[in-house]
Design a protein around this motif. Sequence first.
Motif, mmCIF file in Angstrom:
data_model
loop_
_atom_site.group_PDB
_atom_site.id
_atom_site.type_symbol
_atom_site.label_atom_id
_atom_site.label_comp_id
_atom_site.label_asym_id
_atom_site.label_seq_id
_atom_site.Cartn_x
_atom_site.Cartn_y
_atom_site.Cartn_z
ATOM 1 N N HIS A 42 -71.823 -21.664 -41.656
ATOM 2 C CA HIS A 42 -72.427 -20.417 -42.107
ATOM 3 C C HIS A 42 -73.399 -19.964 -41.028
ATOM 4 C CE1 HIS A 42 -70.661 -20.960 -46.028
ATOM 5 N NE2 HIS A 42 -71.114 -22.190 -46.050
ATOM 6 N N ILE A 43 -73.127 -18.830 -40.446
ATOM 7 C CA ILE A 43 -73.988 -18.298 -39.408
ATOM 8 C C ILE A 43 -74.938 -17.305 -40.066
ATOM 9 C CG2 ILE A 43 -74.051 -16.969 -37.278
ATOM 10 C CD1 ILE A 43 -71.247 -18.093 -36.706
ATOM 11 N N LEU A 44 -76.223 -17.536 -39.892
ATOM 12 C CA LEU A 44 -77.229 -16.663 -40.495
ATOM 13 C C LEU A 44 -77.644 -15.603 -39.487
ATOM 14 C CD1 LEU A 44 -79.423 -19.347 -42.246
ATOM 15 C CD2 LEU A 44 -77.646 -17.930 -43.250
ATOM 16 N N THR A 45 -77.758 -14.400 -39.946
ATOM 17 C CA THR A 45 -78.190 -13.314 -39.073
ATOM 18 C C THR A 45 -79.704 -13.256 -39.021
ATOM 19 O OG1 THR A 45 -78.139 -11.757 -40.901
ATOM 20 C CG2 THR A 45 -76.150 -11.959 -39.592
ATOM 21 N N ASP A 46 -80.228 -12.526 -38.045
ATOM 22 C CA ASP A 46 -81.673 -12.352 -37.940
ATOM 23 C C ASP A 46 -82.173 -11.442 -39.058
ATOM 24 O OD1 ASP A 46 -81.829 -13.905 -35.687
ATOM 25 O OD2 ASP A 46 -81.589 -12.198 -34.323
ATOM 26 N N LYS A 47 -83.476 -11.466 -39.257
ATOM 27 C CA LYS A 47 -84.082 -10.578 -40.245
ATOM 28 C C LYS A 47 -83.949 -9.141 -39.746
ATOM 29 C CE LYS A 47 -87.350 -13.956 -41.911
ATOM 30 N NZ LYS A 47 -88.753 -14.286 -42.086
ATOM 31 N N PRO A 48 -83.744 -8.191 -40.632
ATOM 32 C CA PRO A 48 -83.484 -6.821 -40.191
ATOM 33 C C PRO A 48 -84.639 -6.189 -39.420
ATOM 34 C CG PRO A 48 -83.270 -7.002 -42.580
ATOM 35 C CD PRO A 48 -83.632 -8.335 -42.070
ATOM 36 N N MET A 49 -85.873 -6.557 -39.718
ATOM 37 C CA MET A 49 -87.007 -5.900 -39.072
ATOM 38 C C MET A 49 -87.574 -6.713 -37.902
ATOM 39 S SD MET A 49 -87.070 -3.126 -40.640
ATOM 40 C CE MET A 49 -88.579 -2.377 -40.074
ATOM 41 N N SER A 50 -86.925 -7.798 -37.532
ATOM 42 C CA SER A 50 -87.444 -8.599 -36.424
ATOM 43 C C SER A 50 -87.198 -7.877 -35.103
ATOM 44 C CB SER A 50 -86.795 -9.979 -36.408
ATOM 45 O OG SER A 50 -85.444 -9.856 -36.055
ATOM 46 N N ARG A 51 -88.140 -7.998 -34.206
ATOM 47 C CA ARG A 51 -88.040 -7.281 -32.939
ATOM 48 C C ARG A 51 -87.705 -8.206 -31.775
ATOM 49 N NH1 ARG A 51 -90.096 -1.902 -32.976
ATOM 50 N NH2 ARG A 51 -90.971 -1.478 -35.007
ATOM 51 N N LYS A 52 -87.495 -9.467 -32.036
ATOM 52 C CA LYS A 52 -87.204 -10.366 -30.929
ATOM 53 C C LYS A 52 -85.778 -10.096 -30.424
ATOM 54 C CE LYS A 52 -85.291 -14.306 -33.353
ATOM 55 N NZ LYS A 52 -85.250 -15.712 -33.474
ATOM 56 N N PRO A 53 -85.565 -10.235 -29.128
ATOM 57 C CA PRO A 53 -84.218 -9.985 -28.605
ATOM 58 C C PRO A 53 -83.260 -11.075 -29.078
ATOM 59 C CG PRO A 53 -85.650 -10.799 -26.879
ATOM 60 C CD PRO A 53 -86.506 -10.578 -28.097
ATOM 61 N N THR A 54 -82.052 -10.691 -29.352
ATOM 62 C CA THR A 54 -81.068 -11.660 -29.824
ATOM 63 C C THR A 54 -80.604 -12.528 -28.665
ATOM 64 O OG1 THR A 54 -79.302 -10.081 -29.458
ATOM 65 C CG2 THR A 54 -80.251 -10.149 -31.660
ATOM 66 N N GLU A 55 -80.379 -13.784 -28.953
ATOM 67 C CA GLU A 55 -79.935 -14.712 -27.924
ATOM 68 C C GLU A 55 -78.453 -14.499 -27.638
ATOM 69 O OE1 GLU A 55 -80.466 -18.728 -29.103
ATOM 70 O OE2 GLU A 55 -82.230 -18.288 -30.270
ATOM 71 N N VAL A 56 -78.086 -14.750 -26.414
ATOM 72 C CA VAL A 56 -76.675 -14.718 -26.050
ATOM 73 C C VAL A 56 -76.165 -16.142 -26.163
ATOM 74 C CG1 VAL A 56 -75.034 -14.224 -24.225
ATOM 75 C CG2 VAL A 56 -77.053 -12.780 -24.508
ATOM 76 N N ILE A 57 -75.220 -16.329 -27.046
ATOM 77 C CA ILE A 57 -74.687 -17.668 -27.295
ATOM 78 C C ILE A 57 -73.417 -17.830 -26.473
ATOM 79 C CG2 ILE A 57 -73.770 -19.232 -29.039
ATOM 80 C CD1 ILE A 57 -75.458 -17.700 -31.090
ATOM 81 N N THR A 58 -73.375 -18.886 -25.658
ATOM 82 C CA THR A 58 -72.181 -19.137 -24.858
ATOM 83 C C THR A 58 -71.128 -19.796 -25.734
ATOM 84 O OG1 THR A 58 -73.024 -21.284 -24.174
ATOM 85 C CG2 THR A 58 -73.525 -19.398 -22.746
ATOM 86 N N GLU A 59 -69.887 -19.530 -25.406
ATOM 87 C CA GLU A 59 -68.789 -20.038 -26.218
ATOM 88 C C GLU A 59 -68.458 -21.466 -25.813
ATOM 89 O OE1 GLU A 59 -64.145 -18.947 -26.794
ATOM 90 O OE2 GLU A 59 -65.568 -17.301 -26.694
ATOM 91 N N ASN A 60 -68.318 -22.328 -26.796
ATOM 92 C CA ASN A 60 -67.957 -23.720 -26.567
ATOM 93 C C ASN A 60 -66.450 -23.849 -26.792
ATOM 94 O OD1 ASN A 60 -67.719 -26.446 -26.379
ATOM 95 N ND2 ASN A 60 -69.289 -26.914 -27.919
ATOM 96 N N THR A 61 -65.695 -23.983 -25.704
ATOM 97 C CA THR A 61 -64.235 -23.985 -25.832
ATOM 98 C C THR A 61 -63.722 -25.233 -26.533
ATOM 99 O OG1 THR A 61 -64.040 -24.947 -23.626
ATOM 100 C CG2 THR A 61 -63.914 -22.540 -23.791
ATOM 101 N N ALA A 62 -64.358 -26.374 -26.336
ATOM 102 C CA ALA A 62 -63.896 -27.600 -26.991
ATOM 103 C C ALA A 62 -64.037 -27.478 -28.505
ATOM 104 C CB ALA A 62 -64.678 -28.799 -26.479
ATOM 105 N N PHE A 63 -65.175 -26.916 -28.946
ATOM 106 C CA PHE A 63 -65.363 -26.739 -30.386
ATOM 107 C C PHE A 63 -64.375 -25.709 -30.940
ATOM 108 C CE2 PHE A 63 -67.306 -24.212 -33.789
ATOM 109 C CZ PHE A 63 -67.371 -25.198 -34.758
ATOM 110 N N THR A 64 -64.152 -24.623 -30.202
ATOM 111 C CA THR A 64 -63.215 -23.596 -30.662
ATOM 112 C C THR A 64 -61.817 -24.158 -30.802
ATOM 113 O OG1 THR A 64 -64.566 -21.985 -29.466
ATOM 114 C CG2 THR A 64 -62.403 -21.256 -30.205
ATOM 115 N N GLU A 65 -61.384 -24.961 -29.843
ATOM 116 C CA GLU A 65 -60.047 -25.562 -29.929
ATOM 117 C C GLU A 65 -59.955 -26.535 -31.104
ATOM 118 O OE1 GLU A 65 -59.323 -27.322 -26.152
ATOM 119 O OE2 GLU A 65 -59.179 -25.391 -25.126
ATOM 120 N N ALA A 66 -60.998 -27.342 -31.304
ATOM 121 C CA ALA A 66 -60.992 -28.277 -32.436
ATOM 122 C C ALA A 66 -61.001 -27.531 -33.757
ATOM 123 C CB ALA A 66 -62.197 -29.208 -32.345
ATOM 124 N N PHE A 67 -61.739 -26.444 -33.824
ATOM 125 C CA PHE A 67 -61.805 -25.643 -35.043
ATOM 126 C C PHE A 67 -60.450 -25.006 -35.349
ATOM 127 C CE2 PHE A 67 -62.907 -21.774 -37.417
ATOM 128 C CZ PHE A 67 -63.662 -22.341 -38.436
#
Length: 123
Positions: A42-67
């Motif tokens: 379950h991926i939780l989103t940020d709070k709607p009024m938060s002003r912090k910049p969103t992080e860029v998440i790099t893709e994990n290919t090993a996890f994606t293939e296993a999933f």
Amino acid sequence: MAGKEKPDVVHQNAIHVETIRKELRHQKLHTTFSINPHRKLHILTDKPMSRKPTEVITENTAFTEAFQKAHLEPKKKHAMPQTESQEIGWVSTPLIPTNQRFIFYRTSTDVTKYKESALRASS
């Protein structure tokens, strides 16, 4: 009749040392960890009024293939059935190739049309 005497400190220490040796002999150190691909994330989103910049998440290919492998059908994951229940329906290709001579479509005549309309009217 004398009961069993309680072991003294030396004997208790010897028993403790022997127990630790047995535990160390059968202990296995796990150093590689991964996420269970059969568990839903379950991926939780940020709070709607938060002003912090969103992080860029790099893709994990090993996890994606296993999933993706975890969500495949059993026939695509394994060469042979793993359980007795999987044996039923494992070979789904027809034993005899389909032939047009053996396909019989439903046909209606005047008599069958009359009987069907009579059955519908009575129910």
